[in-house]
Write a protein that holds these residues in place. Structure first.
Motif, PDB file in Angstrom:
ATOM      1  N   TRP A 153       0.651  -1.232   0.082  1.00 10.42           N
ATOM      2  CA  TRP A 153      -0.047   0.038  -0.102  1.00 10.42           C
ATOM      3  C   TRP A 153       0.857   1.391  -0.076  1.00 10.42           C
ATOM      4  CZ3 TRP A 153      -5.285   1.253   0.156  1.00 10.42           C
ATOM      5  CH2 TRP A 153      -6.410  -0.103  -0.077  1.00 10.42           C
ATOM      6  N   TYR A 170      -4.078   6.207 -12.378  1.00 12.28           N
ATOM      7  CA  TYR A 170      -5.129   5.793 -11.385  1.00 12.28           C
ATOM      8  C   TYR A 170      -5.603   4.304 -11.125  1.00 12.28           C
ATOM      9  CZ  TYR A 170      -4.358  10.896 -10.251  1.00 12.28           C
ATOM     10  OH  TYR A 170      -3.958  12.028  -9.770  1.00 12.28           O
ATOM     11  N   THR A 171      -6.078   4.237 -12.562  1.00 13.52           N
ATOM     12  CA  THR A 171      -6.589   2.918 -12.785  1.00 13.52           C
ATOM     13  C   THR A 171      -5.654   1.916 -12.490  1.00 13.52           C
ATOM     14  OG1 THR A 171      -8.000   4.153 -14.567  1.00 13.52           O
ATOM     15  CG2 THR A 171      -7.955   1.463 -14.716  1.00 13.52           C
ATOM     16  N   THR A 175      -3.014   1.871 -10.569  1.00 12.11           N
ATOM     17  CA  THR A 175      -2.666   1.891  -9.313  1.00 12.11           C
ATOM     18  C   THR A 175      -3.806   1.075  -8.493  1.00 12.11           C
ATOM     19  OG1 THR A 175      -1.444   3.873  -9.518  1.00 12.11           O
ATOM     20  CG2 THR A 175      -2.067   3.068  -7.224  1.00 12.11           C
ATOM     21  N   VAL A 176      -5.000   1.470  -8.798  1.00 10.46           N
ATOM     22  CA  VAL A 176      -6.150   0.827  -7.971  1.00 10.46           C
ATOM     23  C   VAL A 176      -6.309  -0.814  -8.128  1.00 10.46           C
ATOM     24  CG1 VAL A 176      -8.688   0.695  -7.708  1.00 10.46           C
ATOM     25  CG2 VAL A 176      -7.642   2.968  -7.671  1.00 10.46           C
ATOM     26  N   LEU A 209      -5.384  -3.343  -5.415  1.00 11.55           N
ATOM     27  CA  LEU A 209      -6.612  -4.443  -4.994  1.00 11.55           C
ATOM     28  C   LEU A 209      -6.128  -5.929  -5.256  1.00 11.55           C
ATOM     29  CD1 LEU A 209      -9.670  -2.471  -6.013  1.00 11.55           C
ATOM     30  CD2 LEU A 209      -8.813  -2.847  -3.793  1.00 11.55           C
TER      31      LEU A 209
END
Lengths: 158, 126
Positions: free
Chosen positions: A104, A136-137, A139-140, A144
């Motif tokens: 994280w 951002y996509t 990274t998320v 996850l």
């Protein structure tokens, strides 16, 4: 501060055009907030981002350097790594927590760093928008996926 | 054209450039690394297969480069924090960079055998 109502122009310049019965029109201070002013979107986001880079950086130095020491240096280096090695380490909640925290912090630290790089070099608004969307996509998705892998790891998968 | 107008930078600028470059490289590796680790959820064989590529001599060289990038980014990051929060940080930023480089060289020398030893043995035999 009281506003002088008897004269907007001092006696040196001549007779005032305004007096008590004929007051000067009120001029709004240029930066005053009115009902028409758009709601302020200013936050301290960049300050917190700057602080996060430093705080997460200190923690990551410890987490990542020990990670490198264990994976690449001690006990035969990279040669010993395999499914059994991973299973052995993730049997312990300590190393699960270690890896989760590292995942994280490193992903958020890296994503914020790349956001700064994009802001610095991508000049066209469209390019910035799409590059940051992609960042951002990715990274998320990665955070996850990694979290799911740590929490659902099954040493007896086969 | 006037001579000598190109700004060649000093310690501060080049450490900033290196911090950026290493940061971006580490971040791209991190994506790949999470993906390859995710293969433990597919099957032990799939994971061991991809880890086998990490054990080849060529990738060992890349790992040494990764260690170099991470060590510089970590040590220089601590220097950046010192510049920001220590009252004398800006005055000693150059000395701190040379300290960083000194520690970096020592650690890189220490990592040479553990990270590259097996690759050298494989290429040259022993």
């Amino acid at each position: 501060m009281s506003i002088e109502t008897t004269g907007a122009v001092g006696p040196v310049e001549g007779v005032s055009r305004y007096d008590v019965d004929n007051p000067a029109p009120v001029i709004e201070p240029p930066r005053a907030r009115t009902k028409k002013t758009p709601k302020s979107t200013r936050t301290n986001f960049e300050l917190y981002g700057w602080l996060f880079m430093r705080l997460s950086g200190i923690v990551l130095v410890v987490l990542v350097l020990f990670h490198l020491l264990i994976q690449l240096v001690l006990d035969g280096g990279v040669s010993k790594i395999g499914f059994a090695f991973v299973a052995g380490r993730w049997a312990s909640p300590f190393w699960q927590t270690w890896d989760l925290l590292m995942l994280w912090l490193a992903m958020l630290h890296g994503a914020n760093g790349l956001r700064t790089v994009i802001n610095d070099y991508a000049e066209r608004p469209n390019t910035r928008f799409w590059l940051k969307n992609l960042l951002y996509t990715a990274t998320v998705f990665t955070v996850l996926l990694g979290t799911l892998v740590i929490f659902t790891f099954d040493p007896n998968i086969r | 054209m006037p001579a000598g107008t190109l700004y060649r930078g000093r310690e501060g600028m080049w450490s900033w450039v290196a911090h950026r470059v290493t940061g971006v490289l580490i971040f791209f590796f991190l994506f790949v690394h999470v993906l390859d680790t995710a293969l433990v959820r597919v099957s032990p064989e799939a994971y061991d297969d991809v880890v086998a590529t990490y054990k080849t001599p060529l990738v060992a060289l890349l790992e040494y480069g990764l260690v170099a990038a991470i060590l510089f980014h970590a040590l220089n990051g601590l220097r950046v924090i010192a510049v920001d929060f220590w009252s004398k940080g800006t005055r000693y930023q150059k000395q701190m960079l040379w300290t960083v480089m000194g520690i970096w060289i020592v650690l890189m020398a220490g990592a040479l055998y553990p990270v590259l030893g097996h690759a050298v043995r494989e290429v040259f035999g022993s």
